[in-house]
Enzyme design. Structure first.
Site, PDB file in Angstrom:
ATOM      1  N   ARG A   1       8.893  19.990   0.092  1.00 47.79           N
ATOM      2  CA  ARG A   1       7.594  19.827  -0.366  1.00 47.79           C
ATOM      3  C   ARG A   1       6.425  20.186   0.625  1.00 47.79           C
ATOM      4  O   ARG A   1       5.563  20.444   0.054  1.00 47.79           O
ATOM      5  CB  ARG A   1       7.132  18.466  -1.222  1.00 47.79           C
ATOM      6  CG  ARG A   1       8.233  18.290  -2.420  1.00 47.79           C
ATOM      7  CD  ARG A   1       7.324  17.672  -3.298  1.00 47.79           C
ATOM      8  NE  ARG A   1       7.278  16.150  -2.811  1.00 47.79           N
ATOM      9  CZ  ARG A   1       6.278  15.423  -3.338  1.00 47.79           C
ATOM     10  NH1 ARG A   1       5.867  15.723  -4.550  1.00 47.79           N
ATOM     11  NH2 ARG A   1       6.077  14.157  -2.823  1.00 47.79           N
ATOM     12  N   ASP A   2       6.868  20.245   1.948  1.00 42.82           N
ATOM     13  CA  ASP A   2       5.787  20.543   2.843  1.00 42.82           C
ATOM     14  C   ASP A   2       6.399  21.406   4.040  1.00 42.82           C
ATOM     15  O   ASP A   2       5.925  21.111   5.216  1.00 42.82           O
ATOM     16  CB  ASP A   2       5.119  18.917   3.339  1.00 42.82           C
ATOM     17  CG  ASP A   2       3.963  19.393   4.079  1.00 42.82           C
ATOM     18  OD1 ASP A   2       3.155  20.573   3.852  1.00 42.82           O
ATOM     19  OD2 ASP A   2       3.481  18.811   4.771  1.00 42.82           O
ATOM     20  N   TYR A   3       7.285  22.239   3.824  1.00 37.18           N
ATOM     21  CA  TYR A   3       7.828  22.980   5.085  1.00 37.18           C
ATOM     22  C   TYR A   3       6.587  23.845   5.547  1.00 37.18           C
ATOM     23  O   TYR A   3       5.847  24.823   4.577  1.00 37.18           O
ATOM     24  CB  TYR A   3       8.764  24.029   4.309  1.00 37.18           C
ATOM     25  CG  TYR A   3       9.520  24.963   5.223  1.00 37.18           C
ATOM     26  CD1 TYR A   3      10.547  24.609   6.032  1.00 37.18           C
ATOM     27  CD2 TYR A   3       8.869  26.254   5.340  1.00 37.18           C
ATOM     28  CE1 TYR A   3      11.182  25.282   7.121  1.00 37.18           C
ATOM     29  CE2 TYR A   3       9.297  26.875   6.514  1.00 37.18           C
ATOM     30  CZ  TYR A   3      10.566  26.705   7.146  1.00 37.18           C
ATOM     31  OH  TYR A   3      10.955  27.533   8.132  1.00 37.18           O
TER      32      TYR A   3
ATOM     33  N   THR B   1       0.638  21.391   1.967  1.00 39.16           N
ATOM     34  CA  THR B   1       0.099  22.311   2.533  1.00 39.16           C
ATOM     35  C   THR B   1      -0.539  23.480   1.681  1.00 39.16           C
ATOM     36  O   THR B   1       0.559  24.284   1.367  1.00 39.16           O
ATOM     37  CB  THR B   1       0.581  22.480   3.877  1.00 39.16           C
ATOM     38  OG1 THR B   1       0.824  21.293   4.751  1.00 39.16           O
ATOM     39  CG2 THR B   1      -0.554  23.490   4.836  1.00 39.16           C
TER      40      THR B   1
END
Length: 578
Positions: A127-129, A161
């Site tokens: 979920r935040d690569y 992000t």
């Protein structure tokens, strides 16, 4: 933040700080081994989330992911002890070098996707690569780090992000492996063009571009554009189903575009790009050889906005962790484990202190289990068997089981209401389950449900149910979602009706074509439902609801996917195994 530190370690440097944590490089006093230790930041952050992060990461084992060894916790603080890596973040590489050669960009993408695939295999979505969460080593190989907001597949919120968030994240819809594929493709575009794919003056504009803007392929080599268009599809169903599927597509595209040696060239190019940043390598900067770290070549960074690039990690100290174990506050969340360095090796210490290594995760499987309706109304006594998920991620199994039993509970409620309305005598019902399709992506089950009542004895009371569940997210997949928008058009519903009539084995449908409409298919209690099979839809048609002859009851017709053509979603057909 309190002054608590993991006992037995001497802090060497701060690697990053952010809203979700603080990562330090530390040396174990007894062995000299180096570790990256991530501390919870701020007393207002719930420890449950920190524990959940450690539990999620402990499930992932892959050389493309920086390993998390365990959680150390007492009344004063908590910390995650991580594997070691000497390298620079991809964020720093891009800031220093700008756009990378296509082979190098493809190499970064492949390594990251392999790490994500390992996480997806156990039901974890990153979920935040983003570039700050990828570390490139001196040899040109990369590792994925920081699962600070990782979640079980199906979790829904706006964490992430913004410049790399998939449309479903902006809408606070459930995350899936396809969510990570979107972010990875965003980073790939940044690697190969030197700029982010979607840029805007503010969040509102950025959201609009992710949700509705055209996929930006300017600057992307022509042969790589199909890869970008696929990975950045607005609808997650139109993207590759997960990182593993995307890797397969990437390798084929890369080989066609740059030849069989593309990956080796990409690694060499990455090594050259990162060489200028050697001063940022945390171990190199301190004069520590990688061999002195807990795991040669690892990396870790602070979760959620930690400043800077890479980190290094090791195993929790025997002195430190054992001291916490002996303390009054105890250690770790229930069921978690701490890794303790002992005589240069690693030993697992369970939270209960019994010294046993935690059991390996049990793979997801399915079996028949007794069905009992939670309602206690005297009008109806249900029984029989339903399909139940076992093993795998507890949260995912819970969602799958909820989806599998929801239509059964709804049918029992319908029976109870009807018995009351007709003032009928108490009755019983029975459920028989048949698994039509069992993985790898979907589980499809047909439930034959019968009502045993003297007053309500017409065959129309005994209608079967079809349930499809996405094993990646635990979400149910009804017929409208299988057909998609094209299948729900007038042309699509007419095609389905014609195929049902053609496939009828001498039933009422053979004599009278059903008048199917979008409204009927999307009704809360549809008269047409379907289960997925490898090459066919197993369609259950209630003739009464479609204007048929009352005595017909319900028919089962197999409709080949090939017959539906464009009126069935191709990704569903592919993932069903056709």
């Amino acid at each position: 933040m309190s002054g608590w530190r993991v006992p037995g370690y001497t802090e060497l440097s701060v690697l990053g700080e952010g809203g979700q944590g603080r990562v330090v490089l530390a040396r174990h006093d007894a062995t000299g081994r180096v570790a990256a230790i991530k501390y919870v930041l701020g007393a207002d952050l719930p420890r449950e989330r920190f524990r959940a992060e450690a539990a999620l990461l402990a499930r992932v084992r892959d050389p493309h992911i920086a390993q998390v060894y365990g959680l150390v916790e007492d009344a004063e603080g908590a910390a995650i002890v991580m594997e070691a890596v000497d390298g620079a973040s991809l964020k720093h590489v891009l800031a220093e070098r700008g756009a990378l050669a296509p082979e190098a960009a493809l190499g970064v993408l492949k390594g990251s996707l392999l790490g994500l695939a390992a996480a997806h295999a156990v039901g974890v979505v990153h979920r935040d690569y983003k570039p700050a969460n990828v570390v490139v080593r001196a040899d040109g190989l990369s590792k994925l780090i920081d699962f600070g907001i990782a979640a079980d597949a199906g979790a829904a919120d706006r964490s992430g992000t913004p410049v790399y968030m998939a449309p479903e994240q902006w809408r606070a819809e459930p995350a899936s492996p396809a969510t990570d594929v979107y972010a990875a493709t965003c980073v790939f575009v940044e690697c190969v063009t030197g700029r982010r794919p979607f840029e805007a003056a503010g969040l509102a504009e950025l959201r609009e571009r992710h949700l509705n803007g055209p996929v930006p392929v300017d600057g992307v080599p022509e042969l790589l554009r199909p890869l970008v268009l696929s990975g950045l599809a607005k609808d997650p169903w139109d993207r590759p189903a997960g990182a593993e599927a995307f890797v397969t597509r990437l390798e084929a595209v890369a080989s066609d575009a740059y030849g069989p040696g593309w990956e080796e060239r990409g690694v060499r190019l990455l090594a050259g790009a990162v060489a200028a940043l050697a001063a940022l390598f945390p171990l190199t900067a301190l004069g520590i050889a990688p061999g002195g770290a807990a795991a040669a070549g690892g990396a870790a960074a602070a979760g959620g906005g930690a400043a800077g690039g890479s980190a290094a990690g090791g195993s929790a100290a025997a002195k430190g962790a054992a001291g916490v174990l002996a303390g009054k506050a105890g250690i770790a969340a229930a069921g978690a484990a701490v890794v303790v360095a002992a005589a240069g090796g690693a030993a697992y210490v369970a939270a209960s202190g019994d010294g046993k290594k935690p059991p390996k995760p049990v793979p997801l499987s399915f079996a028949l289990a007794a069905y009992s309706d939670p309602a206690t109304a005297p009008q109806l006594t249900p029984g029989g068997r339903l399909v139940q998920a076992r093993g795998g991620s507890p949260e995912l199994a819970k969602k799958i089981n909820a989806a599998l039993r929801a239509p059964l509970d709804a049918r029992q409620q319908y029976y109870r209401t009807s018995l009351q309305s007709y003032r009928a005598a108490p009755a019983t019902s029975a459920v028989q389950a048949r698994i039509v399709l069992n993985g790898p992506r979907y589980l499809s089950v047909v439930y034959d449900v019968t009502l045993n009542s003297k007053e309500l004895s017409h065959p129309t009371w005994n209608r079967s149910l079809a349930v499809n569940v996405d094993l990646r997210t635990g979400a149910p997949l009804a017929l409208p979602a299988i057909l998609g928008e094209k299948g729900l058009t007038a042309a699509g519903t007419q095609r389905l009706a014609a195929l049902l009539q053609k496939g009828s084995q001498g039933g009422c449908l053979a004599e009278k074509r059903p008048a199917i409409s979008r409204r009927q298919l999307t009704d809360p209690n549809p008269y047409v439902v379907a289960a997925l099979d490898k090459s066919d839809l197993v369609v259950l048609v209630d003739d009464v609801g479609l204007g048929g002859i009352t005595a017909c009851g319900q028919e089962t017709v197999r409709v080949p996917y090939s017959g539906l053509g464009a009126y069935v979603r191709p990704d569903v057909v592919r993932d069903a195994g056709a």
